[in-house]
Design a protein around this motif. Structure first.
Motif, PDB file in Angstrom:
ATOM      1  N   SER A 235      19.764  31.560  27.306  1.00  0.00           N
ATOM      2  CA  SER A 235      18.593  31.381  26.059  1.00  0.00           C
ATOM      3  C   SER A 235      17.769  32.079  26.360  1.00  0.00           C
ATOM      4  O   SER A 235      17.623  32.062  28.292  1.00  0.00           O
ATOM      5  CB  SER A 235      18.812  30.391  25.886  1.00  0.00           C
ATOM      6  N   ILE A 236      16.232  33.059  26.282  1.00  0.00           N
ATOM      7  CA  ILE A 236      15.343  32.488  26.452  1.00  0.00           C
ATOM      8  C   ILE A 236      14.027  31.692  26.178  1.00  0.00           C
ATOM      9  O   ILE A 236      13.049  32.159  26.426  1.00  0.00           O
ATOM     10  CB  ILE A 236      14.736  34.329  25.996  1.00  0.00           C
ATOM     11  N   LYS A 237      14.414  30.541  25.052  1.00  0.00           N
ATOM     12  CA  LYS A 237      13.806  29.410  25.379  1.00  0.00           C
ATOM     13  C   LYS A 237      13.059  28.864  26.464  1.00  0.00           C
ATOM     14  O   LYS A 237      11.987  28.359  25.863  1.00  0.00           O
ATOM     15  CB  LYS A 237      14.706  27.911  24.712  1.00  0.00           C
ATOM     16  N   PRO A 238      13.386  28.616  27.448  1.00  0.00           N
ATOM     17  CA  PRO A 238      12.608  28.385  28.190  1.00  0.00           C
ATOM     18  C   PRO A 238      11.231  29.668  28.374  1.00  0.00           C
ATOM     19  O   PRO A 238      10.073  28.773  28.913  1.00  0.00           O
ATOM     20  CB  PRO A 238      13.197  28.771  30.116  1.00  0.00           C
ATOM     21  N   ILE A 239      11.556  30.790  28.478  1.00  0.00           N
ATOM     22  CA  ILE A 239      10.267  31.437  28.628  1.00  0.00           C
ATOM     23  C   ILE A 239       9.570  31.192  27.417  1.00  0.00           C
ATOM     24  O   ILE A 239       7.743  31.130  27.329  1.00  0.00           O
ATOM     25  CB  ILE A 239      10.862  32.834  28.900  1.00  0.00           C
ATOM     26  N   ARG A 240      10.366  30.878  26.486  1.00  0.00           N
ATOM     27  CA  ARG A 240       9.473  30.297  24.764  1.00  0.00           C
ATOM     28  C   ARG A 240       8.853  28.695  25.500  1.00  0.00           C
ATOM     29  O   ARG A 240       7.220  28.820  24.565  1.00  0.00           O
ATOM     30  CB  ARG A 240      10.298  30.716  23.587  1.00  0.00           C
ATOM     31  N   PHE A 241       9.468  28.058  25.598  1.00  0.00           N
ATOM     32  CA  PHE A 241       8.681  26.562  26.274  1.00  0.00           C
ATOM     33  C   PHE A 241       7.428  26.942  26.772  1.00  0.00           C
ATOM     34  O   PHE A 241       6.114  26.487  26.647  1.00  0.00           O
ATOM     35  CB  PHE A 241       9.391  26.517  26.945  1.00  0.00           C
ATOM     36  N   ILE A 242       7.311  27.993  27.999  1.00  0.00           N
ATOM     37  CA  ILE A 242       6.443  28.222  28.901  1.00  0.00           C
ATOM     38  C   ILE A 242       4.517  28.684  28.156  1.00  0.00           C
ATOM     39  O   ILE A 242       4.009  28.208  28.018  1.00  0.00           O
ATOM     40  CB  ILE A 242       6.083  29.488  29.964  1.00  0.00           C
ATOM     41  N   VAL A 293       4.203  36.049  27.439  1.00  0.00           N
ATOM     42  CA  VAL A 293       3.909  36.585  26.374  1.00  0.00           C
ATOM     43  C   VAL A 293       5.274  37.828  27.043  1.00  0.00           C
ATOM     44  O   VAL A 293       6.072  38.300  27.172  1.00  0.00           O
ATOM     45  CB  VAL A 293       3.063  37.040  25.560  1.00  0.00           C
ATOM     46  N   ILE A 294       4.509  38.368  28.538  1.00  0.00           N
ATOM     47  CA  ILE A 294       4.716  39.265  29.513  1.00  0.00           C
ATOM     48  C   ILE A 294       6.656  38.775  29.533  1.00  0.00           C
ATOM     49  O   ILE A 294       7.024  39.833  29.974  1.00  0.00           O
ATOM     50  CB  ILE A 294       4.353  39.042  31.125  1.00  0.00           C
ATOM     51  N   GLY A 295       6.906  37.668  30.183  1.00  0.00           N
ATOM     52  CA  GLY A 295       8.062  37.037  30.622  1.00  0.00           C
ATOM     53  C   GLY A 295       9.104  37.322  29.543  1.00  0.00           C
ATOM     54  O   GLY A 295      10.331  37.749  29.310  1.00  0.00           O
ATOM     55  N   LYS A 300      13.985  39.533  28.377  1.00  0.00           N
ATOM     56  CA  LYS A 300      15.079  40.757  28.087  1.00  0.00           C
ATOM     57  C   LYS A 300      15.105  41.851  29.156  1.00  0.00           C
ATOM     58  O   LYS A 300      16.873  42.173  29.315  1.00  0.00           O
ATOM     59  CB  LYS A 300      14.366  41.303  26.346  1.00  0.00           C
ATOM     60  N   ILE A 301      14.714  42.602  29.299  1.00  0.00           N
ATOM     61  CA  ILE A 301      14.529  43.514  29.910  1.00  0.00           C
ATOM     62  C   ILE A 301      15.969  43.452  31.143  1.00  0.00           C
ATOM     63  O   ILE A 301      16.554  43.708  32.149  1.00  0.00           O
ATOM     64  CB  ILE A 301      13.474  44.228  30.805  1.00  0.00           C
ATOM     65  N   TYR A 302      15.367  42.309  31.723  1.00  0.00           N
ATOM     66  CA  TYR A 302      16.305  41.482  33.388  1.00  0.00           C
ATOM     67  C   TYR A 302      17.800  41.187  33.202  1.00  0.00           C
ATOM     68  O   TYR A 302      18.610  41.942  33.834  1.00  0.00           O
ATOM     69  CB  TYR A 302      15.566  40.293  33.529  1.00  0.00           C
ATOM     70  N   LEU A 303      17.698  40.922  31.740  1.00  0.00           N
ATOM     71  CA  LEU A 303      19.377  41.272  30.581  1.00  0.00           C
ATOM     72  C   LEU A 303      19.856  42.126  30.870  1.00  0.00           C
ATOM     73  O   LEU A 303      21.330  42.034  30.659  1.00  0.00           O
ATOM     74  CB  LEU A 303      19.533  39.922  29.979  1.00  0.00           C
TER      75      LEU A 303
END
Length: 318
Positions: A235-242, A293-295, A300-303
């Motif tokens: 999930s990328i929800k932690p980033i969306r939480f930021i 936003v950058i994260g 996604k790129i990292y994964l």
């Protein structure tokens, strides 16, 4: 659709410093496999495959001895310690070339091997994936039970699809394993990836036993690391939480501005206080928003782009 019986079963067991449990584990698994063979539930070509994950004790030497004594036992040696998930994947990808179905389990046999019969029966009934699910956690301490159950709930809350109270005790068909091979991510969390495959699935419940010998290879530190890997890989929800947090802080800065203006017109302000506070809150909120936003994109790129080998097999005993 039901399958023909007497197919090839491989047991895949990741091992890291398991010299204390291997003698008893190998004996019990051999008895179980021979029982299944005698009842024509599995083929005589079925095997027990131990995967040595860079053990520092005599684990690999013992696997070699078992293989020399009985061809039922096979071994896979990784070039170095890569962690439980990568070792398990290495064993699964090796076994899928020879087996019709594969069951993964831990070397300490805390998972009840008597339910292997049920796994196989459900496979013949047409299931491609069968999950072993703990019916209760009575053998766990309150802390471990609370944190483990909380982990599954958090994963699902974060958008990951995991089977509650299921670890890595499962059966997978050759078809399911071939599809699993298409998942290339380095940040590996099989409990979350396998449900993504689909196909017909079912569940077998069991009671978990005490460890045969030795100490658990998953202390609190590793459990926390696994939890972080699970959340970040699914999930990328932690980033969306930021992003959400940054937005909320920015809104607080707007409220502070309104409050400061009201105080100014009431004559209750200090010179310079308004501009300083608003600047701190606004800049802080905007920074968090920008980082989020950058994260979002970096995550996604990292994964997707690392593409490092998840494991390297040094030797296979066949």
């Amino acid at each position: 659709m039901e399958r023909e019986k007497n197919q090839i079963l491989y047991l895949v067991i990741p091992c890291y410093n398991e010299q204390e449990v291997l003698p008893e584990t190998s004996r019990r698994l051999k008895e179980k496999m021979e029982s299944l063979m005698d009842r024509n539930m599995i083929s005589r070509d079925s095997k027990i495959m131990f995967v040595n994950d860079g053990s520092k004790d005599r684990t690999w030497e013992m696997i070699e001895e078992l293989h020399d004594q009985d061809p039922l036992y096979q071994g896979v040696k990784l070039s170095r310690n890569r962690g439980h998930q990568n070792a398990l994947l290495g064993g699964l990808m090796t076994a899928k070339e020879y087996a019709d179905m594969v069951i993964s389990l831990d070397a300490d046999l805390q998972d009840d091997i008597d339910v292997i019969d049920q796994f196989v029966e459900k496979y013949y009934e047409g299931c491609d994936i069968v999950y072993g699910v703990r019916s209760a956690r009575t053998t766990d301490t309150f802390f471990k039970r609370f944190t483990a159950e909380g982990f599954y709930k958090i994963i699902n809350l974060m958008g990951g699809e995991v089977v509650f109270n299921h670890a890595d005790y499962r059966l997978m068909s050759k078809r399911a394993l071939n599809e699993l091979a298409n998942y290339k991510e380095v940040n590996l969390f099989l409990r979350g990836i396998v449900p993504m495959i689909g196909f017909k699935t079912d569940v077998v419940t069991y009671e978990r036993h005490e460890r045969l010998a030795g100490e658990s290879k998953y202390p609190l530190k590793k459990m926390l690391a696994l939890a972080v890997d699970g959340i970040t890989s699914l999930s990328i929800k932690p980033i969306r939480f930021i992003v959400f947090l940054g937005f909320m802080i920015f809104m607080c800065s707007i409220l502070m501005l309104i409050y400061s203006l009201v105080q100014h017109f009431l004559g209750n302000t200090s010179i310079g206080w308004t501009s300083l506070i608003v600047s701190i809150w606004a800049i802080g909120g905007l920074q968090l928003l920008a980082i989020g936003v950058i994260g979002e994109y970096i995550g996604k790129i990292y994964l997707e782009t690392k593409e490092r080998p998840r494991y390297i097999i040094e030797k296979v005993l066949r």
